[in-house]
Each structure stands twice: as structure tokens, then as C-alpha cells.
Design an enzyme around this catalytic site. Sequence first.
Site, PDB file in Angstrom:
ATOM      1  N   HIS A   1       0.789  -1.300   0.145  1.00 27.44           N
ATOM      2  CA  HIS A   1       0.036  -0.101   0.020  1.00 27.44           C
ATOM      3  C   HIS A   1       0.751   1.260  -0.044  1.00 27.44           C
ATOM      4  O   HIS A   1       0.762   2.070  -1.061  1.00 27.44           O
ATOM      5  CB  HIS A   1      -0.908  -0.036   1.294  1.00 27.44           C
ATOM      6  CG  HIS A   1      -1.811  -1.127   1.381  1.00 27.44           C
ATOM      7  ND1 HIS A   1      -2.908  -1.372   0.646  1.00 27.44           N
ATOM      8  CD2 HIS A   1      -1.566  -2.170   2.178  1.00 27.44           C
ATOM      9  CE1 HIS A   1      -3.386  -2.341   0.947  1.00 27.44           C
ATOM     10  NE2 HIS A   1      -2.627  -3.133   2.046  1.00 27.44           N
TER      11      HIS A   1
HETATM   12  O1  RIB Z   1      -4.557  -0.538   5.234  1.00 28.99           O
HETATM   13  C1  RIB Z   1      -3.214  -0.484   4.675  1.00 28.99           C
HETATM   14  C2  RIB Z   1      -2.332   0.711   5.551  1.00 28.99           C
HETATM   15  O2  RIB Z   1      -2.545   0.089   7.060  1.00 28.99           O
HETATM   16  C3  RIB Z   1      -0.936   0.674   5.456  1.00 28.99           C
HETATM   17  O3  RIB Z   1      -0.399   1.787   5.565  1.00 28.99           O
HETATM   18  C4  RIB Z   1      -0.391  -0.371   6.379  1.00 28.99           C
HETATM   19  O4  RIB Z   1       1.006  -0.167   6.763  1.00 28.99           O
HETATM   20  C5  RIB Z   1      -1.336  -0.019   7.525  1.00 28.99           C
HETATM   21  O5  RIB Z   1      -0.614   0.946   8.165  1.00 28.99           O
END
Ligand code: RIB
Length: 312
Positions: free
Chosen positions: A242
Site C-alpha cells: 500500500h
Molecule cells: O490499510 C493499509 C495501511 O495500514 C498501510 O499503511 C499499512 O502499513 C497499515 O498502516
Amino acid sequence: MEQKKIIIDTDPGHDDAIAILLALASPELDVLGVTCVAGNVPLHHTARNALLICELANRPDVKVFAGCDRPMVRKLVTAEAIHGETGLDGPKWEQPKIELQEQHAVDWLIETLMEADDGEITLCPVGPLTNISMALVREPQIATKVDQIVSMGGGYFVGGNVTPAAEFNIYVDPHAADVVYRSGIPIVAMPLDVTHKALMTEEWIQSLQDLGTEVGTKSSQLLSFYNRFDLERYGMAGSPVHDPATIAYLINPDLYTGKDVYVEIETRSSLTMGMTVVDYWGARRKDPNCLWVSAVDDTGFFELMYERLSTL
Ligand code: RIB
Ligand code: CA
């Protein structure tokens, strides 16, 4: 080339680690500092992990600050099931040699932004928005100093990853997200709608291992550990990584496509707490507060990450 001044606010976290490495490997970006927040794991781990990643990138000069150790209102929810007990499980880590800055992250954010020119600094939050929100509450004038907030968080067409309605970063601190989305600062949101369209493959992870560098090996070990959760849970062809989406957007925005929309954050309902309520079709007739990114050139994204990580 004029470098873009950025501050990364983070809860490392495997994907946060790749985002930080990508930023430090990119000459387009001047990373003024890394501010840490509780999220994937408690603050003492996220702060230590940020030090480890800056050390791995051979950047002991980068200032790392510890910030808020809990959300503004709710009780902290963490994600050890995904990131392991330490938040960076997978590789073997020594204790970091570099140390945290003494100053609290929120104080440093306010001080740095107040000394900046209008629109001079970009904020890249890739964890819960507690630090950013607390800085805005403490000193609202910082809003004019921020060029844009490029944030990993939220989900609309694909729903949530913690509850059916909410993505982790927003779910952990919905009140902070509400402050940020009402701040008037231009926001570029990298939600699950886009991050779920760029899935790592085992081959790509292996290509990092094949670099034969410390960064390549540790990144490969991190991502192999991180990959297992989404494969088991979603049965996906690979994991969405992500957080680097925010950095890739800053380096090459043409990789992404989005729509200007109005987004509100659910902060009351227990069923949909932390939902990013996206008025995608303009039903509310409100001025947009966010570029909601929902498409990506995934090949270009992974090529960019590989190319930059190979320079470290
Ligand atoms: O949902 C994904 C996010 O939540 C990313 O930033 C991961 O590192 C967690 O923080
Ligand atoms: Ca994160």
C-alpha cells in the site's frame, strides 16, 4: 531539478518500510524528516523501525521523531497479525545505531511548517493520521504551509480491510482523519481502491533478492513475510503493497488516475466507524476536498520501485 520537500508520517510496518526506502532512493524528493505514529504496532516499535529503515538506506542523516502513541479518542488497534510482533518481522535486525530526535514529532511538525513558506512542504502520511491532526489542532496556521497531503488510507469501491467499511489507517484514528479531511489542505488519497490493483508477485520479490544488496535482501525478506497474510486472507495473486503508492505518485503522478470528490469520515456509527464516505457522483453538491485515486499503471509502479531500490 528542484527537489520536492516532504515529511513522511509513518507506522512501519512492512509497506511503510518500502515507502521510506523508495523516498530515500529518489533524487526528486528531499525528505525533511520521518515522524512516527502508533498504528501497525505500538509507537516504541514504529519509531525503532523507522530508525532501522533509515540505517538500511545508509541515511543516518535523516531525522526520525516519535509522535503520538495512541489515537485522539479511540483505543489503539494494532496489526501484529500482518506485520509481526516487532512490526518488521522477517529479516534479522540489529539494534539501530542512530537515535531518535528528542523533540516530539508534533512539535517538530509545527515548528518546521511554521518556518516554511506557504505551500512549501508536502506531507506523506502512510499510517493513522494522529500526528498530522494533532499538529493542525495545535497550530491551524500550518495548513497554509502544506502544498498537499498525499495519504495512504481509506477505501470505497472495495470497502475496508479491518471492517467491511473501514481501512486500517482511518479506522485506527477516524477523528484524526476527520480533522485532516476538513482542514482545507488539498488531499491526494491512495485508498484500497488503487492499492489493491498493484499486487506484488513472488517473482518481483525474488528480483529484489537477486539484487544481491543489503537493501534488496532485507526488502525481499520483509515482503515475503508480509505477502503470506494477504495470500491466506484474500487468496490474492499477491499482496497489495500500500504505502509506496504515495511516494510513487510524487515521483511520477502519471502512473495514477483519480477523480476530485468530496470525502467525509464516519466517526459515530459503530458499524461503519472509520469509513471514508466518498461522494463519487456529487450527490451532496459539495466542493471536492480530495483527489480519490482509483487506477494505477501497476507495471510502471513495480518497475519504478525496483529501479530505485536497486540504487541503494
Ligand atoms: O490499510 C493499509 C495501511 O495500514 C498501510 O499503511 C499499512 O502499513 C497499515 O498502516
Ligand atoms: Ca502504514
